[in-house]
Enzyme design. Structure first.
Site, short mmCIF file in Angstrom:
data_model
loop_
_atom_site.label_atom_id
_atom_site.label_comp_id
_atom_site.label_asym_id
_atom_site.label_seq_id
_atom_site.Cartn_x
_atom_site.Cartn_y
_atom_site.Cartn_z
N LYS A 1 -9.67 8.24 4.89
CA LYS A 1 -10.92 7.84 4.35
C LYS A 1 -12.02 8.35 4.95
O LYS A 1 -12.12 8.09 6.39
CB LYS A 1 -10.92 6.23 4.32
CG LYS A 1 -9.96 5.44 3.19
CD LYS A 1 -9.99 3.97 3.46
CE LYS A 1 -8.92 3.35 2.65
NZ LYS A 1 -9.14 3.32 1.17
N HIS B 1 -2.76 0.02 8.84
CA HIS B 1 -3.99 0.55 8.56
C HIS B 1 -4.70 -0.38 9.61
O HIS B 1 -5.88 0.31 10.13
CB HIS B 1 -4.61 -0.11 7.37
CG HIS B 1 -3.58 0.46 6.13
ND1 HIS B 1 -3.02 1.76 6.33
CD2 HIS B 1 -2.93 -0.14 4.92
CE1 HIS B 1 -2.05 2.24 5.30
NE2 HIS B 1 -2.11 1.12 4.49
C1 BG6 Z 1 -1.47 -0.03 1.01
C2 BG6 Z 1 -0.58 -1.28 0.82
O1 BG6 Z 1 -0.80 1.04 2.10
O2 BG6 Z 1 -2.70 -0.15 1.08
C3 BG6 Z 1 -1.12 -2.12 -0.36
O3 BG6 Z 1 0.77 -1.06 0.70
C4 BG6 Z 1 -2.64 -2.31 -0.24
O4 BG6 Z 1 -0.63 -3.29 -0.44
C5 BG6 Z 1 -3.41 -0.76 0.13
O5 BG6 Z 1 -3.17 -2.54 -1.46
C6 BG6 Z 1 -4.77 -1.11 0.23
O6 BG6 Z 1 -5.47 0.41 0.19
P1 BG6 Z 1 -6.86 0.56 -0.03
O7 BG6 Z 1 -7.07 2.16 0.04
O8 BG6 Z 1 -6.89 0.18 -1.54
O9 BG6 Z 1 -7.69 -0.19 0.89
#
Ligand code: BG6
Length: 490
Positions: A181, A239
């Site tokens: 991102k 994340h």
């Molecule tokens: C993914 C998860 O890695 O990231 C999901 O498995 C989650 O559950 C998603 O919804 C969120 O990603 P973003 O980019 O929409 O914040």
């Protein structure tokens, strides 16, 4: 930088990720002129498609018609059906690739993208190697592995060991799409490209750090996967800890991949281990229950398709932890993430310390609302600085003021999606924004005591929270006990 001619081989080509993220990302790369002259996607899946019907399926998935659907992009897409768990089938793959390579002139450069169910991650590399498809004698070979990379510390170690038998670390790209991102990468520029943040970026000036990744959606059609995962494994282990590293790392000596990845690893290694006896005070788990949001009835997690009606999987988690090093000693980090929260927002809030003497008492009560830097990852990407200003007029009434930067104002160029950026980096052989094996293991090491607690005979409580709320009340206590509150972005 031009990319080398190459073929991207996608395992799991009929799956959700391929249609939602991967092929659209490559499409955008083509639109921006980032693809090499000689290029192809080879989809691999069990389903029998002809090349034409696979292209048509993708066009329909991407809702493309007319000129868009007829674009040369789709002519570069090929398909091979095979049983990915059967080693003999890989002869077909080798033949197909050899043929395409000759026909297109892609010089033996292949990216293998594992977008399959995770149990195949440890099998496919071995099968590729049996066919010599890992060998870099002619052309480079790179392997992208989707998350989850393991389900706990032991399985992550085993997976690393297994894959590394066939591919070197330099050929391996473990994806964490948060690192792709723009706004996450911008944390590095904000911190290390400006002289004024860094002197304040430590325990002397920062009171605490808050990281939130809230989602308004529920588990959608992924109940089966999610129920065996939960928020801790799905979002925190990867994340949110990567975001923590971006905020907390030391300045790297250069912008080389290993220089940056060494610094992120040091953050993970400095995470203060969470002991079982303190977990009840710093680890909250929640699960959404049925509710009505904006007049619409919303199911509870246990009623979702694919979810065990007695499930104890958390759809919300909040955690307080420390980083034990000179920069961060004593500064609490609070993170929380959940599904079915009031809004979709990911942000990092740096709470600076209050002034040592509260000169303007009227404004600076017990709850100090100023002195905050908010890094907005998504949506409404940008940076917001909150500080106090004098209200015009007699006396010294202080009011909160904002200095706000919106990413959309910086350039008219549409921001690349995370997958677009990461695929391009892989084509360039740049692994900076991919997780290294030692870092992935270090993250699991930190999380493991929490998983052990969840799997114990006396597991932590799981609190219900109505869908559409900010999670269980006790998550507020986690932070409020210390005289501060979460930020509730809208
Ligand atoms: C993914 C998860 O890695 O990231 C999901 O498995 C989650 O559950 C998603 O919804 C969120 O990603 P973003 O980019 O929409 O914040």
């Amino acid at each position: 930088m031009n990319s080398d001619n190459c073929i991207i081989v996608i395992f799991g080509a009929s799956g959700d990720l391929t249609k939602r993220k991967l092929v659209p990302a490559v499409y955008d790369l083509k639109k921006r002129g980032h693809l090499p002259d000689r290029f192809a996607i080879l989809g691999i899946g069990r389903t029998e498609y002809s090349e034409e019907s696979f292209r048509e399926k993708l066009q329909a998935d991407m809702e493309m018609e007319g000129d868009e659907a007829n674009s040369s992009f789709f002519q570069d897409i090929y398909y091979q059906s095979l049983n990915t768990s059967s080693p003999d089938d890989y002869v077909k793959l080798k033949d197909k690739l050899t043929g395409l390579d000759k026909q297109l002139g892609t010089e033996g450069n292949y990216i293998f993208y594992l977008a399959t169910p995770p149990r195949l991650y440890s099998l496919i590399p071995g099968f590729l190697s049996e066919q010599g498809l890992n060998s870099e004698e002619r052309g480079w070979k790179r392997l992208i592995v989707e998350k989850p990379f393991g389900t706990d510390l032991q399985s992550a170690r085993e997976l690393n060991r297994e894959i590394l038998k066939y591919f070197n670390e330099s050929q391996l790209y473990r994806i964490d799409h948060y690192l792709g991102k723009e706004t996450v990468q911008n944390i590095l520029v904000t911190r290390f490209g400006n002289g004024f943040f860094e002197p304040l970026w430590n325990r002397n000036f920062i009171d605490h750090v808050e990281i939130t990744a809230a989602e308004s959606l529920g588990v959608e059609k992924r109940g089966g996967y999610y129920d065996s995962s939960g928020a801790l494994k799905d979002m925190v282990q990867n994340h949110l800890l990567q975001l923590t590293a971006m905020v907390a790392m030391e300045p790297p000596a250069s912008f080389e991949s290993d220089a940056i990845r060494n610094e992120t690893l040091k953050v993970f290694q400095s995470l203060k281990p969470l002991n079982r006896d303190e977990l009840d005070n710093c680890f909250i788990r929640g699960q959404y229950t049925a509710s009505t949001i904006k007049g619409e009835k919303v199911k509870g997690y246990r009623e979702e398709e694919g979810v065990d009606p007695e499930s104890r999987t958390e759809t919300f988690t909040a955690l307080k932890f420390y980083i034990e090093n000179w920069r961060w000693g004593g500064v609490p980090f609070y993170i929380r993430t959940g599904k079915r929260l009031p809004t979709r927002v990911s942000e990092i809030v740096i709470h600076f310390k209050s002034t040592p003497h509260k000169l303007f008492k009227k404004a600076f009560g017990t709850q100090d609302n100023f002195n905050k830097l908010i890094i907005r990852i998504q949506p409404d990407e940008g940076i917001l600085l909150k500080f106090g200003m004098k209200m015009p007029g007699a006396g010294f009434d202080v009011k909160e003021a904002n200095m706000s930067f919106r990413y959309s104002e910086l350039s008219s160029v549409e921001m690349a999606s995370a997958y677009e950026r990461l695929l391009l980096d892989c084509m360039h052989g740049d692994s900076t924004l991919y997780a290294r094996g030692d870092a992935v293991e270090a993250c699991w090491e930190f999380i493991q005591p929490l998983l052990d607690y969840e799997n114990s005979d006396d597991p932590p409580k799981i609190y219900g929270y109505p869908a559409g709320s900010w999670g269980p009340d006790c998550a507020d206590d986690l932070i409020e006990g210390e005289g501060v509150t979460w930020r509730y972005p809208c």
